[in-house]
Design an enzyme around this catalytic site. Sequence first.
Site, mmCIF file in Angstrom:
data_model
loop_
_atom_site.group_PDB
_atom_site.id
_atom_site.type_symbol
_atom_site.label_atom_id
_atom_site.label_comp_id
_atom_site.label_asym_id
_atom_site.label_seq_id
_atom_site.Cartn_x
_atom_site.Cartn_y
_atom_site.Cartn_z
ATOM 1 N N LYS A 146 3.188 39.046 -2.609
ATOM 2 C CA LYS A 146 1.791 38.820 -2.914
ATOM 3 C C LYS A 146 0.914 39.941 -2.354
ATOM 4 O O LYS A 146 1.423 40.886 -1.737
ATOM 5 C CB LYS A 146 1.374 37.451 -2.385
ATOM 6 C CG LYS A 146 2.141 36.306 -3.070
ATOM 7 C CD LYS A 146 1.706 34.953 -2.595
ATOM 8 C CE LYS A 146 0.322 34.582 -3.083
ATOM 9 N NZ LYS A 146 0.294 34.333 -4.550
ATOM 10 N N ASP B 29 -2.044 37.641 -12.039
ATOM 11 C CA ASP B 29 -3.005 36.761 -11.372
ATOM 12 C C ASP B 29 -4.426 36.969 -11.877
ATOM 13 O O ASP B 29 -4.947 38.091 -11.857
ATOM 14 C CB ASP B 29 -2.945 37.010 -9.861
ATOM 15 C CG ASP B 29 -3.718 35.961 -9.078
ATOM 16 O OD1 ASP B 29 -3.589 34.765 -9.398
ATOM 17 O OD2 ASP B 29 -4.444 36.355 -8.148
ATOM 18 N N ARG C 206 0.817 -1.215 0.000
ATOM 19 C CA ARG C 206 0.000 0.000 0.000
ATOM 20 C C ARG C 206 0.846 1.258 0.000
ATOM 21 O O ARG C 206 0.543 2.215 -0.726
ATOM 22 C CB ARG C 206 -0.949 -0.028 1.204
ATOM 23 C CG ARG C 206 -1.824 1.210 1.384
ATOM 24 C CD ARG C 206 -2.424 1.732 0.089
ATOM 25 N NE ARG C 206 -3.066 0.717 -0.714
ATOM 26 C CZ ARG C 206 -3.310 0.843 -2.015
ATOM 27 N NH1 ARG C 206 -2.930 1.932 -2.661
ATOM 28 N NH2 ARG C 206 -3.918 -0.124 -2.678
ATOM 29 N N GLU D 235 3.298 39.911 -7.446
ATOM 30 C CA GLU D 235 1.982 39.546 -7.966
ATOM 31 C C GLU D 235 1.177 40.818 -8.220
ATOM 32 O O GLU D 235 1.102 41.696 -7.356
ATOM 33 C CB GLU D 235 1.268 38.651 -6.959
ATOM 34 C CG GLU D 235 -0.156 38.270 -7.359
ATOM 35 C CD GLU D 235 -0.867 37.518 -6.240
ATOM 36 O OE1 GLU D 235 -0.900 36.282 -6.299
ATOM 37 O OE2 GLU D 235 -1.361 38.180 -5.306
ATOM 38 N N LYS E 177 1.961 25.024 -3.343
ATOM 39 C CA LYS E 177 0.744 24.382 -2.832
ATOM 40 C C LYS E 177 0.900 22.866 -2.902
ATOM 41 O O LYS E 177 0.219 22.168 -3.654
ATOM 42 C CB LYS E 177 -0.479 24.851 -3.609
ATOM 43 C CG LYS E 177 -0.756 26.337 -3.440
ATOM 44 C CD LYS E 177 -1.920 26.784 -4.302
ATOM 45 C CE LYS E 177 -2.162 28.282 -4.157
ATOM 46 N NZ LYS E 177 -3.242 28.768 -5.029
#
Length: 283
Positions: free
Chosen positions: A170, A221, A103, A200, A138
């Site tokens: 950001k 963005d 597994r 950004e 992410k």
Amino acid sequence: MTTPSLPALLIEPLVRATLVEDLGRAGDITTDAIVPATAKAETVLVARQPGIVAGLDLAATAFRLVDPAIKIEVERPDGTRLAPGDRIATIAGPARGMLTAERVALNFLGHLSGVASAAATLVEAVRGHKARICCTRKTMPGMRAVQKYAVRVGGGSNHRFGLDDAVLIKDNHVAVAGGIGPAIRAARDGVGHLVKIEVEVDTLAQLDEAMAIGVDAVLLDNMTPEQLTQAVRTIDGRAIAEASGRITPQTAPAIAASGVDLISAGWLTHSVSVLDIGLDWRS
């Protein structure tokens, strides 16, 4: 081009920790109760659906850590395009170890093959344009290095690996700093001369402000293809142009046609589907 394998020193602790989690306090009580210690077996890793294989080193490490006597013969290495029914590798040796590691091995192999396959789908969608497909930060906790490896196997490229290898300003950084200009200037004053700075922007007005000061890259963005085309004209080769937001195999061609250099998609690592790969018993 073949993607270099990850160092064993990097992947072994991850695989070992995952096996320890699965074995718990008493080991594989099902297999130990049912399968004789002397039993031998031969199994094959088989693709159940089309895709790109990735993560064989992690799968092999899982089997070898459980029982070094298990032998793996790879027939279709990482980066190989698979069709349903394709045999990826043959595994032979002690049956107990094979069942205990199964597994964990399949979890790594299926997930990373899913990442590679998704990356390959986006790469194919923008073929004919200069844009490269990138992943982001992410990633699943503890899985960043191997997920980013799988993106490369699928033909994609990597964005920064962490908070320490590049500056990415950001919207919240801009809000705290009081604007794009102050944020860029503070970043430039605070990092070394070899560190690249990306900012950004959500609007063409913000882009104008960033370009007036100067940055290495601009993250455009959630812009429309028309806005992206205008943004690329404004940048005019003075910085790397990166598009993000709403990236799918359907939207990617129009985004790439705008002339951006990079297209980044977080879902490649944070919510991709596994590639169905099975372990079939032969004896």
